[in-house]
Structures are given as structure tokens and as C-alpha cells.
Design a protein around this motif. Structure first.
Motif, PDB file in Angstrom:
ATOM      1  N   ALA A  50       0.876  -1.174   0.000  1.00 38.78           N
ATOM      2  CA  ALA A  50       0.000   0.000   0.000  1.00 38.78           C
ATOM      3  C   ALA A  50       0.912   1.222   0.000  1.00 38.78           C
ATOM      4  O   ALA A  50       1.811   1.334   0.828  1.00 38.78           O
ATOM      5  CB  ALA A  50      -0.918  -0.003   1.215  1.00 38.78           C
ATOM      6  N   VAL A  51       0.700   2.132  -0.916  1.00 30.39           N
ATOM      7  CA  VAL A  51       1.642   3.229  -1.154  1.00 30.39           C
ATOM      8  C   VAL A  51       1.593   4.268  -0.034  1.00 30.39           C
ATOM      9  O   VAL A  51       0.522   4.729   0.369  1.00 30.39           O
ATOM     10  CB  VAL A  51       1.352   3.908  -2.505  1.00 30.39           C
ATOM     11  N   ARG A  58       5.392   3.683  -5.737  1.00 29.65           N
ATOM     12  CA  ARG A  58       5.170   2.970  -7.001  1.00 29.65           C
ATOM     13  C   ARG A  58       5.178   3.970  -8.147  1.00 29.65           C
ATOM     14  O   ARG A  58       4.448   4.961  -8.122  1.00 29.65           O
ATOM     15  CB  ARG A  58       3.838   2.218  -6.966  1.00 29.65           C
ATOM     16  N   ASP A  59       6.028   3.725  -9.134  1.00 30.19           N
ATOM     17  CA  ASP A  59       6.094   4.582 -10.307  1.00 30.19           C
ATOM     18  C   ASP A  59       4.895   4.298 -11.205  1.00 30.19           C
ATOM     19  O   ASP A  59       4.688   3.156 -11.646  1.00 30.19           O
ATOM     20  CB  ASP A  59       7.390   4.328 -11.069  1.00 30.19           C
ATOM     21  N   ALA A  60       4.099   5.327 -11.467  1.00 25.62           N
ATOM     22  CA  ALA A  60       2.860   5.136 -12.229  1.00 25.62           C
ATOM     23  C   ALA A  60       3.134   4.666 -13.655  1.00 25.62           C
ATOM     24  O   ALA A  60       2.356   3.884 -14.223  1.00 25.62           O
ATOM     25  CB  ALA A  60       2.064   6.440 -12.253  1.00 25.62           C
ATOM     26  N   ALA A  61       4.228   5.116 -14.244  1.00 25.41           N
ATOM     27  CA  ALA A  61       4.527   4.767 -15.636  1.00 25.41           C
ATOM     28  C   ALA A  61       5.037   3.336 -15.772  1.00 25.41           C
ATOM     29  O   ALA A  61       4.579   2.571 -16.624  1.00 25.41           O
ATOM     30  CB  ALA A  61       5.534   5.742 -16.210  1.00 25.41           C
ATOM     31  N   TYR A  65       8.215  -0.688  -7.957  1.00 20.87           N
ATOM     32  CA  TYR A  65       8.111  -0.272  -6.560  1.00 20.87           C
ATOM     33  C   TYR A  65       9.474   0.150  -6.018  1.00 20.87           C
ATOM     34  O   TYR A  65      10.514  -0.387  -6.409  1.00 20.87           O
ATOM     35  CB  TYR A  65       7.568  -1.414  -5.704  1.00 20.87           C
ATOM     36  N   SER A  66       9.448   1.115  -5.121  1.00 23.38           N
ATOM     37  CA  SER A  66      10.645   1.540  -4.403  1.00 23.38           C
ATOM     38  C   SER A  66      10.229   1.969  -3.003  1.00 23.38           C
ATOM     39  O   SER A  66       9.063   1.865  -2.632  1.00 23.38           O
ATOM     40  CB  SER A  66      11.347   2.680  -5.152  1.00 23.38           C
ATOM     41  N   GLY A  67      11.197   2.466  -2.220  1.00 24.28           N
ATOM     42  CA  GLY A  67      10.916   2.801  -0.829  1.00 24.28           C
ATOM     43  C   GLY A  67      11.667   1.859   0.091  1.00 24.28           C
ATOM     44  O   GLY A  67      12.045   0.756  -0.302  1.00 24.28           O
ATOM     45  N   ASN A 274      11.977  13.572  -2.706  1.00 28.09           N
ATOM     46  CA  ASN A 274      12.232  15.004  -2.933  1.00 28.09           C
ATOM     47  C   ASN A 274      12.577  15.289  -4.396  1.00 28.09           C
ATOM     48  O   ASN A 274      12.167  16.316  -4.943  1.00 28.09           O
ATOM     49  CB  ASN A 274      13.355  15.492  -2.027  1.00 28.09           C
ATOM     50  N   ALA A 275      13.295  14.376  -5.038  1.00 29.59           N
ATOM     51  CA  ALA A 275      13.621  14.554  -6.444  1.00 29.59           C
ATOM     52  C   ALA A 275      12.360  14.505  -7.302  1.00 29.59           C
ATOM     53  O   ALA A 275      12.196  15.295  -8.236  1.00 29.59           O
ATOM     54  CB  ALA A 275      14.610  13.477  -6.900  1.00 29.59           C
ATOM     55  N   THR A 276      11.461  13.598  -6.961  1.00 32.43           N
ATOM     56  CA  THR A 276      10.197  13.489  -7.691  1.00 32.43           C
ATOM     57  C   THR A 276       9.351  14.733  -7.489  1.00 32.43           C
ATOM     58  O   THR A 276       8.717  15.238  -8.413  1.00 32.43           O
ATOM     59  CB  THR A 276       9.418  12.254  -7.209  1.00 32.43           C
ATOM     60  N   SER A 277       9.349  15.249  -6.262  1.00 34.55           N
ATOM     61  CA  SER A 277       8.571  16.453  -5.963  1.00 34.55           C
ATOM     62  C   SER A 277       9.073  17.642  -6.759  1.00 34.55           C
ATOM     63  O   SER A 277       8.300  18.445  -7.286  1.00 34.55           O
ATOM     64  CB  SER A 277       8.631  16.761  -4.463  1.00 34.55           C
TER      65      SER A 277
END
Length: 281
Positions: A50-51, A58-61, A65-67, A274-277
């Protein structure tokens, strides 16, 4: 007519009965110790996902999964159990039920609560958790607010929280006057705050802290006093797991925590968030 046996015969009968009882217990005890062996036989460890960044992302494209809980689950499966690891998409409302119904073997990043402990077993905590609040620092509703939940629990105030999470249960018990907006995921709760459909975002302290760092111009983080909760964040497993099997996972987590490896994984996941943000802005 009643029959009377010499003491030696009575002792022999009692001993035979005790041995029979022990033998009857052996299959049940043996069955309890098969979780890891069954997974090794199947060749795959299934991790319920669960994200909630930075625990599970989870990368939508790509669907990847990561974290840091994802990294722990993958490493435990591949390095300890020597099996493939599969991540199964789920929601916080369903993650406990999935363990109970054997849809996945490990539920990732579960807060330790007594209510959940009635339904599943917990591993040793990988990290610690508490609930924080995030608000728009220019919101006039909170001009005089301090660090108490009661300062924000007012008529006309809306709290946004992910449905089914520990934060949902905790804020639901604490709030008496404000409205609670329960949403399916982290993106929805953040958008509710950013669009001002909600006044307060309720989430894990590290998750809210990352969001606050990414939005320093308008956001303000509050750690409630007194604290809403301070809980361990763990893996959830079937309640019938044997102590020996649970010890395998606990030793793994304890060693990785004490050597600082989990802290390094948290830093890695936080940098990714933070990079994604920044990319999204």
C-alpha cells in the motif's frame, strides 16, 4: 463393578496418555513452522504494497516499486529466503485482510497497534512512527493555533487522511468538532491540502516532513503535544507464524537497524521523494 489397578499400572497408563497427548500436538506444532519453508518451496515471497512514501512508492509509468520497506522486503526474500520477490498492489483498507486470506505473505510498513495485533502478528519494528499535522501557514483559521490537536479541531475545519491507516484511526478518535475527509491515497490527501479543500493533512511524521521540505513557502508541520501516537513500523504476518520463523525476520531487521543500514535506505528513499517532488513542480 469398579476396577482398581496397582500404582505401577496406573502410572504406566498415565504416562502413555501423556505421551499420546504430546504426539497429538506434534503435527500442529510442525504445521506452524512451515511458513518460510512453504515460501521457499513456492519460490516466491509476496509482499503486500500500500503506497505511502518513503515506506512504499510505485512509479505510475513503469509500475516499479521503491521505498525502504520495499528494499527490505526484496532483500529479505532474495538474500535470506533465496526466492523471487513479488509486490502485490493493495490499499491500506485491505492490507491486513490480505495477510489473513493469504493473498500475500508480508504486509509492508504496518504501524503496530493493539487492534491490528488481534488480526495478525508483527515483526520487530524497522523504524518508529508518530502522526503529524501539516497545514498552510497562511490559513487564517489557525492564526492562534499551537501544537495541540484541539487547536485545530474546530467547526469549519477539514482534516484529510488516508482511509484505513493508523493515522485515520488515531485522528478519528481525537477529533470531535472538525470534519474528516478520508481519501484512498497519499496523492489525494496532499492535493486536498494544496487545493485548500482540506485545512489539515494527517500523515506519518517522516512523510509529512518530506512534503514540508518540498513546499517550504507555504507549509507548516506540527508534531502534536501530547503525541497522537508513537508506534513501531513493522512487517505484518499471519498470526500462526511460529516463534522460530518470526525470529528469522526479527534477527534480520534488528541487525540491519543496528548497523545503520535501514537509516541509509530511509535517506535513499527520502532523496527519491524530494527529487520526484521537484520534477513535478
Amino acid at each position: 463393578m469398579a476396577r482398581f489397578f496397582p500404582g505401577s499400572i496406573r502410572n504406566l497408563i498415565a504416562s502413555a496418555a501423556a505421551i499420546g497427548a504430546l504426539l497429538a500436538q506434534v503435527p500442529a506444532q510442525a504445521a506452524e513452522t512451515q511458513i518460510w519453508k512453504d515460501i521457499q518451496k513456492a519460490g516466491v515471497l509476496r509482499c503486500g504494497a500500500a503506497v505511502a512514501a518513503p515506506y512504499v512508492m510505485r512509479d505510475a509509468a513503469s509500475g516499479q516499486y521503491s521505498g525502504y520497506f520495499v528494499e527490505l522486503c526484496r532483500d529479505f526474500g532474495e538474500q535470506v529466503l533465496k526466492v523471487k520477490v513479488e509486490f502485490v498492489d493493495t490499499s491500506w483498507d485491505n492490507i491486513v485482510a490480505g495477510v489473513q486470506s493469504n493473498k500475500w505473505d508480508l504486509a509492508m510498513a504496518l504501524n503496530q497497534t493493539p487492534e491490528r495485533a488481534l488480526a495478525l502478528a508483527f515483526s520487530a519494528p524497522a523504524t518508529e512512527y508518530q502522526v503529524s499535522l501539516l497545514v498552510n501557514k497562511d490559513n487564517p483559521k489557525f492564526a492562534e493555533a499551537g501544537n495541540s490537536v484541539a487547536d485545530y479541531d474546530k467547526e469549519g475545519v477539514t482534516f484529510a487522511v488516508m482511509s484505513g491507516t493508523a493515522g485515520d484511526k488515531l485522528i478519528s478518535a481525537a477529533v470531535k468538532n472538525a470534519r474528516i475527509m478520508r481519501l484512498p491515497g497519499m496523492d489525494e490527501t496532499r492535493m486536498a491540502l494544496m487545493s485548500r479543500r482540506a485545512d489539515v493533512l494527517v500523515d506519518a511524521n517522516d512523510t509529512n516532513h518530506l512534503f514540508a521540505l518540498a513546499n517550504p513557502d507555504w507549509s507548516k508541520e506540527i508534531l502534536p503535544e501530547p503525541a497522537l501516537a508513537k508506534q513501531g513500523v513493522s512487517f505484518g504476518l499471519r498470526r500462526d507464524i511460529s516463534p522460530a520463523d518470526l525470529q528469522v525476520l526479527n534477527i534480520y531487521l534488528t541487525q540491519r537497524r543496528e548497523t545503520g543500514e535501514i537509516d541509509a535506505l530511509i535517506d535513499k528513499a527520502s532523496a527519491e521523494v524530494n527529487a520526484t517532488s521537484k520534477t513535478a513542480q
